[in-house]
Design a protein around this motif. Structure first.
Motif, PDB file in Angstrom:
ATOM      1  N   HIS A  46      83.511  36.241 -43.573  1.00 16.48           N
ATOM      2  CA  HIS A  46      84.810  36.586 -42.998  1.00 16.48           C
ATOM      3  C   HIS A  46      84.680  37.827 -42.116  1.00 16.48           C
ATOM      4  O   HIS A  46      83.722  38.580 -42.225  1.00 16.48           O
ATOM      5  CB  HIS A  46      85.837  36.831 -44.105  1.00 16.48           C
ATOM      6  CG  HIS A  46      86.260  35.591 -44.837  1.00 16.48           C
ATOM      7  ND1 HIS A  46      87.568  35.217 -44.981  1.00 16.48           N
ATOM      8  CD2 HIS A  46      85.535  34.629 -45.473  1.00 16.48           C
ATOM      9  CE1 HIS A  46      87.644  34.084 -45.661  1.00 16.48           C
ATOM     10  NE2 HIS A  46      86.411  33.710 -45.976  1.00 16.48           N
ATOM     11  N   SER A  47      85.638  38.044 -41.256  1.00 17.01           N
ATOM     12  CA  SER A  47      85.608  39.230 -40.390  1.00 17.01           C
ATOM     13  C   SER A  47      85.856  40.478 -41.230  1.00 17.01           C
ATOM     14  O   SER A  47      86.579  40.433 -42.239  1.00 17.01           O
ATOM     15  CB  SER A  47      86.665  39.138 -39.296  1.00 17.01           C
ATOM     16  OG  SER A  47      87.959  39.372 -39.831  1.00 17.01           O
ATOM     17  N   THR A  48      85.251  41.590 -40.828  1.00 16.81           N
ATOM     18  CA  THR A  48      85.442  42.833 -41.579  1.00 16.81           C
ATOM     19  C   THR A  48      86.900  43.290 -41.535  1.00 16.81           C
ATOM     20  O   THR A  48      87.376  43.933 -42.472  1.00 16.81           O
ATOM     21  CB  THR A  48      84.527  43.956 -41.040  1.00 16.81           C
ATOM     22  OG1 THR A  48      84.700  44.072 -39.622  1.00 16.81           O
ATOM     23  CG2 THR A  48      83.066  43.666 -41.345  1.00 16.81           C
ATOM     24  N   GLU A  49      87.629  42.947 -40.467  1.00 13.16           N
ATOM     25  CA  GLU A  49      89.058  43.305 -40.391  1.00 13.16           C
ATOM     26  C   GLU A  49      89.846  42.579 -41.481  1.00 13.16           C
ATOM     27  O   GLU A  49      90.686  43.176 -42.149  1.00 13.16           O
ATOM     28  CB  GLU A  49      89.621  42.968 -39.007  1.00 13.16           C
ATOM     29  CG  GLU A  49      89.314  44.001 -37.944  1.00 13.16           C
ATOM     30  CD  GLU A  49      89.856  45.388 -38.300  1.00 13.16           C
ATOM     31  OE1 GLU A  49      91.047  45.488 -38.649  1.00 13.16           O
ATOM     32  OE2 GLU A  49      89.084  46.362 -38.238  1.00 13.16           O
ATOM     33  N   ASP A  50      89.572  41.291 -41.662  1.00 19.21           N
ATOM     34  CA  ASP A  50      90.259  40.524 -42.709  1.00 19.21           C
ATOM     35  C   ASP A  50      89.897  41.048 -44.089  1.00 19.21           C
ATOM     36  O   ASP A  50      90.763  41.186 -44.971  1.00 19.21           O
ATOM     37  CB  ASP A  50      89.891  39.035 -42.616  1.00 19.21           C
ATOM     38  CG  ASP A  50      90.507  38.355 -41.403  1.00 19.21           C
ATOM     39  OD1 ASP A  50      91.414  38.950 -40.783  1.00 19.21           O
ATOM     40  OD2 ASP A  50      90.072  37.231 -41.072  1.00 19.21           O
ATOM     41  N   VAL A  51      88.619  41.353 -44.277  1.00 21.99           N
ATOM     42  CA  VAL A  51      88.166  41.865 -45.569  1.00 21.99           C
ATOM     43  C   VAL A  51      88.808  43.221 -45.859  1.00 21.99           C
ATOM     44  O   VAL A  51      89.231  43.499 -46.985  1.00 21.99           O
ATOM     45  CB  VAL A  51      86.620  41.960 -45.604  1.00 21.99           C
ATOM     46  CG1 VAL A  51      86.140  42.740 -46.824  1.00 21.99           C
ATOM     47  CG2 VAL A  51      86.008  40.565 -45.586  1.00 21.99           C
ATOM     48  N   LYS A  52      88.899  44.049 -44.850  1.00 30.36           N
ATOM     49  CA  LYS A  52      89.516  45.374 -45.012  1.00 30.36           C
ATOM     50  C   LYS A  52      90.950  45.250 -45.529  1.00 30.36           C
ATOM     51  O   LYS A  52      91.364  45.990 -46.434  1.00 30.36           O
ATOM     52  CB  LYS A  52      89.488  46.126 -43.675  1.00 30.36           C
ATOM     53  CG  LYS A  52      90.032  47.545 -43.756  1.00 30.36           C
ATOM     54  CD  LYS A  52      89.735  48.325 -42.491  1.00 30.36           C
ATOM     55  CE  LYS A  52      90.567  47.859 -41.321  1.00 30.36           C
ATOM     56  NZ  LYS A  52      90.393  48.739 -40.141  1.00 30.36           N
ATOM     57  N   GLU A  53      91.704  44.305 -44.974  1.00 33.31           N
ATOM     58  CA  GLU A  53      93.092  44.106 -45.412  1.00 33.31           C
ATOM     59  C   GLU A  53      93.143  43.658 -46.868  1.00 33.31           C
ATOM     60  O   GLU A  53      94.014  44.094 -47.630  1.00 33.31           O
ATOM     61  CB  GLU A  53      93.787  43.081 -44.508  1.00 33.31           C
ATOM     62  CG  GLU A  53      94.079  43.592 -43.112  1.00 33.31           C
ATOM     63  CD  GLU A  53      94.849  44.910 -43.116  1.00 33.31           C
ATOM     64  OE1 GLU A  53      95.859  45.006 -43.856  1.00 33.31           O
ATOM     65  OE2 GLU A  53      94.433  45.859 -42.417  1.00 33.31           O
ATOM     66  N   LEU A  54      92.234  42.774 -47.269  1.00 31.17           N
ATOM     67  CA  LEU A  54      92.194  42.316 -48.662  1.00 31.17           C
ATOM     68  C   LEU A  54      91.885  43.475 -49.613  1.00 31.17           C
ATOM     69  O   LEU A  54      92.488  43.588 -50.688  1.00 31.17           O
ATOM     70  CB  LEU A  54      91.139  41.218 -48.816  1.00 31.17           C
ATOM     71  CG  LEU A  54      91.427  39.884 -48.118  1.00 31.17           C
ATOM     72  CD1 LEU A  54      90.197  38.976 -48.171  1.00 31.17           C
ATOM     73  CD2 LEU A  54      92.626  39.190 -48.754  1.00 31.17           C
ATOM     74  N   ILE A  55      90.946  44.347 -49.215  1.00 32.54           N
ATOM     75  CA  ILE A  55      90.600  45.502 -50.053  1.00 32.54           C
ATOM     76  C   ILE A  55      91.796  46.451 -50.151  1.00 32.54           C
ATOM     77  O   ILE A  55      92.122  46.958 -51.237  1.00 32.54           O
ATOM     78  CB  ILE A  55      89.361  46.230 -49.498  1.00 32.54           C
ATOM     79  CG1 ILE A  55      88.136  45.322 -49.507  1.00 32.54           C
ATOM     80  CG2 ILE A  55      89.075  47.499 -50.313  1.00 32.54           C
ATOM     81  CD1 ILE A  55      86.913  45.897 -48.803  1.00 32.54           C
ATOM     82  N   PHE A  56      92.467  46.686 -49.022  1.00 33.43           N
ATOM     83  CA  PHE A  56      93.643  47.575 -49.017  1.00 33.43           C
ATOM     84  C   PHE A  56      94.699  47.092 -50.012  1.00 33.43           C
ATOM     85  O   PHE A  56      95.298  47.894 -50.743  1.00 33.43           O
ATOM     86  CB  PHE A  56      94.253  47.641 -47.616  1.00 33.43           C
ATOM     87  CG  PHE A  56      93.774  48.817 -46.800  1.00 33.43           C
ATOM     88  CD1 PHE A  56      93.887  50.112 -47.280  1.00 33.43           C
ATOM     89  CD2 PHE A  56      93.226  48.631 -45.543  1.00 33.43           C
ATOM     90  CE1 PHE A  56      93.459  51.205 -46.528  1.00 33.43           C
ATOM     91  CE2 PHE A  56      92.783  49.706 -44.782  1.00 33.43           C
ATOM     92  CZ  PHE A  56      92.902  50.993 -45.283  1.00 33.43           C
ATOM     93  N   ARG A  57      94.934  45.785 -50.044  1.00 37.68           N
ATOM     94  CA  ARG A  57      95.959  45.243 -50.939  1.00 37.68           C
ATOM     95  C   ARG A  57      95.614  45.526 -52.396  1.00 37.68           C
ATOM     96  O   ARG A  57      96.481  45.895 -53.205  1.00 37.68           O
ATOM     97  CB  ARG A  57      96.093  43.724 -50.730  1.00 37.68           C
ATOM     98  CG  ARG A  57      96.946  43.355 -49.533  1.00 37.68           C
ATOM     99  CD  ARG A  57      97.105  41.837 -49.445  1.00 37.68           C
ATOM    100  NE  ARG A  57      96.972  41.390 -48.059  1.00 37.68           N
ATOM    101  CZ  ARG A  57      96.645  40.167 -47.701  1.00 37.68           C
ATOM    102  NH1 ARG A  57      96.378  39.254 -48.621  1.00 37.68           N
ATOM    103  NH2 ARG A  57      96.566  39.838 -46.433  1.00 37.68           N
TER     104      ARG A  57
END
Length: 342
Positions: free
Chosen positions: A257-268
């Motif tokens: 997955h893109s790091t941007e998408d992963v970043k959002e998942l981690i933030f949540r």
């Protein structure tokens, strides 16, 4: 003067360069190449885009030394402590497993300062954004090709990148790896994970009693560190930094997955654990495709010699284990192999 190329500016590669400079008596022209934009490998330290003094260790968080390695690698620890590159970890890490006799260390200026220390000592020419693609034999030398530049020739080559990247190299090296060696190399496996660094403005407060915490009940997050607090360099002039390491199952699931998408998942997920965090002024999401070795090459004493004349050798944690002492062991084994064949 013999030309030596070391591929990889992680701990094994940088220490190999320093040891070759230190212990090989004949004159060597050392070059170290890395495909990344800076040194460190999996000991990388990221900086805030707003303040370079605000740092976050995105790879190794601290170094644990057992009594056994405190003896056989004492000179390496003493050197780094004497230069202030390492200091003892004194900040509280919740959930850390402590064993009798173990010592834990952090790098006050970020874990990549260990790499920079060894590269400086080596006096090597260090080149970044050099992704090696091919290695060929040309008139008893190694011709090494990289993505965008002209090939260069070397008398000796040391490969310290992750083992799957060695197996991806094209050219004569493909035919020089024996069937037995290929099986050993293909058996090396790694875990995968993500790391997220968050950088905050000076004066921001992260009000927790710990400097690091292992998380056991979250499907995404395994470890959180208040990184400046962990390194014991809190300052009113520099904002805090936070590092999140994901679990391996999360890393494997979202590897492509893109790091941007992963970043959002981690933030949540982070909001569930630390709901009152301030807004960061900078972020850095790091994909660790090759995080830690889960299965090292069997029957390899810290290195694998692929060709004797000219000399071509592989080293790194894929031939030992994924920690400071594993990389030191490999670098020393590479040095001994080098001295035996020079």
């Amino acid at each position: 003067m013999a030309r030596v190329l070391i591929v990889g500016t992680g701990l094994t590669g940088s220490l190999c360069a320093a040891l070759l400079r230190r212990e090989v008596s004949c004159p060597l022209q050392l070059s170290v190449w890395d495909k990344a934009a800076d040194s460190g490998g999996r000991m990388t330290t990221a900086n805030s885009p707003h303040n370079a003094q605000c740092m976050a260790d995105l790879g190794a968080q601290y170094i644990t030394c057992t009594p056994y390695y405190a003896k056989i690698h004492q000179s390496f620890y003493d050197e780094l402590l004497a230069h202030g590159v390492l200091t003892y970890l004194t900040s509280p890490i919740e959930g850390m497993v402590m064993k009798d006799g173990d010592s834990n260390f952090v790098a006050p200026q970020g874990v990549s300062s260990i790499i920079k220390h060894y590269l400086k000592e080596s006096g090597a020419e260090v080149c970044f954004r050099r992704c090696v693609t091919q290695i060929n034999l040309r008139n008893d030398k190694w011709e090494v090709s990289w993505e965008t530049g002209s090939p260069e020739q070397f008398d000796f080559v040391v490969l310290t990148m992750p083992v799957p990247e060695i197996l991806q190299l094209q050219g004569d090296i493909q035919n020089l790896i024996s069937e037995c060696q290929r099986q050993q190399l293909e058996s090396v496996s790694y875990s995968s994970r993500y790391a997220l660094g968050l950088f905050y403005e000076a004066g921001s407060k992260i009000d927790v009693p710990w400097a690091g915490q292992y998380i056991t009940s979250n499907p995404c997050i395994r470890f959180i560190s208040i990184d400046n607090k962990k390194r014991n360099i809190e300052s009113p002039d520099v904002g805090p930094s936070l590092v999140i390491h994901t679990t391996v199952p999360f890393g494997v699931t979202y590897l492509e997955h893109s790091t941007e998408d992963v970043k959002e998942l981690i933030f949540r997920q982070l909001e569930n654990i630390l709901p009152d965090l301030p807004q960061p002024v900078g972020t850095k999401c790091q994909r660790w495709r090759y995080s830690q070795v889960t299965n090292a090459a069997a029957n390899c004493p810290g290195q694998m010699t692929l060709h004797v004349k000219p000399f071509l050798v592989c080293g790194g944690d894929g031939f030992t284990r994924s920690n400071f002492d594993g990389c030191v062991t490999s670098a020393r084994c590479v040095l001994e192999a080098f001295k035996n064949h020079i």
